[in-house]
Design a protein around this motif. Structure first.
Motif, short mmCIF file in Angstrom:
data_model
loop_
_atom_site.label_atom_id
_atom_site.label_comp_id
_atom_site.label_asym_id
_atom_site.label_seq_id
_atom_site.Cartn_x
_atom_site.Cartn_y
_atom_site.Cartn_z
N GLU A 2 0.84 -1.21 0.00
CA GLU A 2 0.00 0.00 0.00
C GLU A 2 0.87 1.25 0.00
O GLU A 2 0.59 2.21 -0.71
CB GLU A 2 -0.98 -0.02 1.18
CG GLU A 2 -2.10 -1.03 0.95
CD GLU A 2 -3.20 -1.01 1.97
OE1 GLU A 2 -2.97 -0.54 3.11
OE2 GLU A 2 -4.30 -1.50 1.64
N SER A 3 1.94 1.24 0.81
CA SER A 3 2.71 2.48 0.87
C SER A 3 3.61 2.65 -0.35
O SER A 3 3.81 3.76 -0.83
CB SER A 3 3.47 2.59 2.20
OG SER A 3 4.75 2.09 2.07
N LEU A 4 4.12 1.56 -0.89
CA LEU A 4 5.03 1.68 -2.04
C LEU A 4 4.29 1.83 -3.36
O LEU A 4 4.68 2.62 -4.21
CB LEU A 4 5.97 0.47 -2.12
CG LEU A 4 6.97 0.31 -0.98
CD1 LEU A 4 7.67 -1.03 -1.07
CD2 LEU A 4 7.98 1.44 -1.01
N GLY A 44 7.32 -5.15 -3.48
CA GLY A 44 6.75 -3.80 -3.33
C GLY A 44 7.54 -2.78 -4.13
O GLY A 44 6.98 -1.92 -4.81
N LEU A 45 8.87 -2.91 -4.09
CA LEU A 45 9.73 -1.99 -4.85
C LEU A 45 9.57 -2.21 -6.35
O LEU A 45 9.54 -1.26 -7.14
CB LEU A 45 11.20 -2.17 -4.44
CG LEU A 45 11.56 -1.74 -3.02
CD1 LEU A 45 13.00 -2.15 -2.70
CD2 LEU A 45 11.39 -0.23 -2.83
N PHE A 46 9.43 -3.46 -6.72
CA PHE A 46 9.21 -3.83 -8.13
C PHE A 46 7.92 -3.18 -8.64
O PHE A 46 7.89 -2.58 -9.73
CB PHE A 46 9.17 -5.36 -8.20
CG PHE A 46 8.76 -5.93 -9.53
CD1 PHE A 46 9.68 -6.02 -10.57
CD2 PHE A 46 7.47 -6.42 -9.73
CE1 PHE A 46 9.31 -6.57 -11.79
CE2 PHE A 46 7.09 -6.96 -10.95
CZ PHE A 46 8.01 -7.04 -11.99
N LEU A 47 6.87 -3.27 -7.85
CA LEU A 47 5.60 -2.65 -8.25
C LEU A 47 5.75 -1.13 -8.33
O LEU A 47 5.29 -0.49 -9.28
CB LEU A 47 4.48 -2.98 -7.24
CG LEU A 47 3.94 -4.42 -7.21
CD1 LEU A 47 2.87 -4.54 -6.12
CD2 LEU A 47 3.37 -4.83 -8.56
N ALA A 48 6.41 -0.56 -7.32
CA ALA A 48 6.56 0.90 -7.27
C ALA A 48 7.32 1.41 -8.49
O ALA A 48 6.99 2.45 -9.06
CB ALA A 48 7.29 1.30 -5.99
N THR A 54 7.58 -0.17 -11.46
CA THR A 54 6.77 -0.38 -12.66
C THR A 54 5.66 0.66 -12.77
O THR A 54 5.35 1.16 -13.85
CB THR A 54 6.15 -1.80 -12.63
OG1 THR A 54 7.19 -2.73 -12.37
CG2 THR A 54 5.47 -2.14 -13.95
N LEU A 55 5.05 0.98 -11.63
CA LEU A 55 3.91 1.90 -11.65
C LEU A 55 4.35 3.37 -11.57
O LEU A 55 3.53 4.27 -11.73
CB LEU A 55 2.96 1.59 -10.48
CG LEU A 55 2.31 0.19 -10.51
CD1 LEU A 55 1.57 -0.08 -9.21
CD2 LEU A 55 1.36 0.06 -11.70
N GLY A 56 5.60 3.58 -11.25
CA GLY A 56 6.10 4.95 -11.13
C GLY A 56 5.60 5.67 -9.89
O GLY A 56 5.55 6.91 -9.84
N THR A 57 5.24 4.91 -8.85
CA THR A 57 4.76 5.54 -7.63
C THR A 57 5.90 6.04 -6.74
O THR A 57 5.67 6.77 -5.77
CB THR A 57 3.87 4.56 -6.83
OG1 THR A 57 4.49 3.27 -6.83
CG2 THR A 57 2.48 4.44 -7.45
N ARG A 58 7.12 5.57 -7.01
CA ARG A 58 8.29 6.06 -6.26
C ARG A 58 9.42 6.33 -7.25
O ARG A 58 9.55 5.60 -8.23
CB ARG A 58 8.78 4.99 -5.27
CG ARG A 58 7.78 4.66 -4.20
CD ARG A 58 7.76 5.74 -3.14
NE ARG A 58 6.85 5.36 -2.06
CZ ARG A 58 6.91 5.84 -0.84
NH1 ARG A 58 7.82 6.74 -0.52
NH2 ARG A 58 6.05 5.45 0.07
N ASP A 59 10.24 7.36 -6.96
CA ASP A 59 11.28 7.63 -7.96
C ASP A 59 12.51 6.74 -7.76
O ASP A 59 12.70 6.13 -6.71
CB ASP A 59 11.62 9.12 -8.05
CG ASP A 59 12.34 9.63 -6.85
OD1 ASP A 59 13.40 9.06 -6.52
OD2 ASP A 59 11.86 10.60 -6.23
N LYS A 60 13.29 6.67 -8.81
CA LYS A 60 14.42 5.74 -8.87
C LYS A 60 15.44 5.96 -7.75
O LYS A 60 15.99 4.99 -7.23
CB LYS A 60 15.15 5.88 -10.22
CG LYS A 60 14.25 5.58 -11.40
CD LYS A 60 14.62 4.26 -12.05
CE LYS A 60 13.77 3.98 -13.27
NZ LYS A 60 13.21 2.64 -13.30
#
Ligand code: F6R
Length: 367
Positions: free
Chosen positions: A73-75, A173-177, A179-185
């Motif tokens: 949820e958070s990532l 979670g990081l993989f999803l983030a 792929t979805l662009g919800t967190r920056d690199k």
């Protein structure tokens, strides 16, 4: 084959640094900036199509799922529901082809978890399994599989399988983030650096096992105790409580710290041990005020805090155990380790059969 340890459980607790490294191995890109899960067959398009996630598991694997829910949820900002498998099947869950169902199982053979997986597939959902056993039923029937690399777990009480499941959820979670662009690199790269420090941080906790042995010996004299925490700390509190119950036979309950005053506070009396987890900075003041509430009623409080936290021992907390500093969302991979050791040493102090607790089996293949 216990490699010099008295019990498989202790050996497996000490194998956790290796289990963390092995579960991360080959899954972080060479530049350290992204997670590579080649075993996941979902296309970025399919991942963007996920509307909701259901996490389903039993026992300790369910507790890993609770942390997994927070992480996803958070990532990735996807809504996550979580159920124990024996409940999920019978509550007519709303599963659609846009639901991703994640089943978590060390053995990959737990009957209820397997049945939940089949129900999810019947409804057209895609199923991701996080399991420790290659070739297990769950691994064969799921659409995608992340194998935790904990190695064989012999003790009935799960330790390194649970923590490897946490690592798998962090990676996913990081993989999803990503792929979805919800967190920056850059942010993802920082988390990966912190994750790779976890094995040596666990080692530094294991070096202080003797302190926990002493605490456990005094806990072993009690018949009831409580674990409290908020947020992700509450998820870890539940696992600490289960571990203690199943091998020491001491009754314990894990409570969200803020929920105590809605009833359970009535059970707090002179001398009762309360193990309080306070690793989340943003919840620190709130949890501390709950600790003061139990302390005022005579509880003996053991606080699990981050290194460097200034708490006045003796005032609100009777004893402190510090865990090395990490990012707040990674803290379960550290904070559970002292709780595993407390359970182990309490069981030992009570003269129980640590590796084979009464009434329990390693793999539950009946419903
Ligand atoms: C507790 C424990 C059990 C298992 C549960 C699920 O220490 O080991 O609660 O976690 O029976 O088993 P798996 O993960 O094999 O599905």
């Amino acid at each position: 084959e216990k490699a010099g340890f008295d019990h498989f459980m202790l050996k497996e607790i000490y194998e956790q640094p290796k289990a963390y490294r092995d579960t991360m191995m080959g899954r972080i890109s060479a530049d350290g900036r992204s997670v590579e899960l080649k075993e996941i067959g979902m296309t970025p398009e399919q991942i963007r199509g996920i509307r909701n996630v259901h996490i389903v598991a039993c026992g300790t694997a369910y507790h890993a799922g609770m942390v997994g829910k927070s992480l996803i949820e958070s990532l990735a900002r996807i809504p996550v529901e979580i159920d124990v498998a024996s409940e999920y099947r019978y509550r007519s869950p709303i599963i659609t082809p846009e639901t991703l169902v994640i089943v978590v199982s060390q053995s990959g053979e737990t009957a209820d978890t397997l049945a939940a997986l089949r129900e999810a597939k019947r409804c057209g959902a895609r199923v991701l399994a996080i399991t420790n056993v290659v070739g297990s039923s769950v691994s064969r029937e799921a659409n995608d599989v992340i194998i935790t690399q904990a190695g064989p777990e012999i003790a009935v009480a799960s330790t390194k399988a649970y923590t490897s499941q946490l690592i798998a959820f962090m990676l996913y979670g990081l993989f999803l983030a990503d792929t979805l662009g919800t967190r920056d690199k850059d942010w993802i790269a920082d988390v990966l650096v912190a994750m790779q420090k976890l094995p040596e941080q666990v080692e530094s906790i294991l070096e202080r096992a003797q302190v926990l042995k002493q605490v456990a010996e005094s806990l072993a004299k009690h018949d009831n105790l409580f674990f409290i925490g908020r947020g992700i700390d509450f998820a870890v509190a539940q696992e600490g409580s289960l571990k203690l119950k199943e091998i020491s036979y001491i009754h314990s309950e894990a409570y969200p710290a803020g929920e105590l005053k809605h009833g359970t506070l009535a059970l707090i009396e002179e001398g009762i041990p309360v193990i309080a987890l306070i690793t989340q900075e943003d919840l620190y003041e709130k949890t501390l005020s709950n600790i003061k509430e139990v302390k005022a009623r005579g509880a003996h409080v053991l606080g699990l805090v981050n290194e460097g936290t200034e708490v006045e021992v003796g005032k609100s907390i009777d004893e402190l155990f510090a865990i090395p500093r990490t990012l707040p969302l990674l803290s379960p991979a550290l904070s559970v380790v002292p709780l595993q050791l407390l359970a182990y040493y309490a069981s030992l102090a009570r003269g129980n059969d640590v590796d084979k607790p009464r009434n329990l089996a390693k793999s539950v293949t009946v419903e």
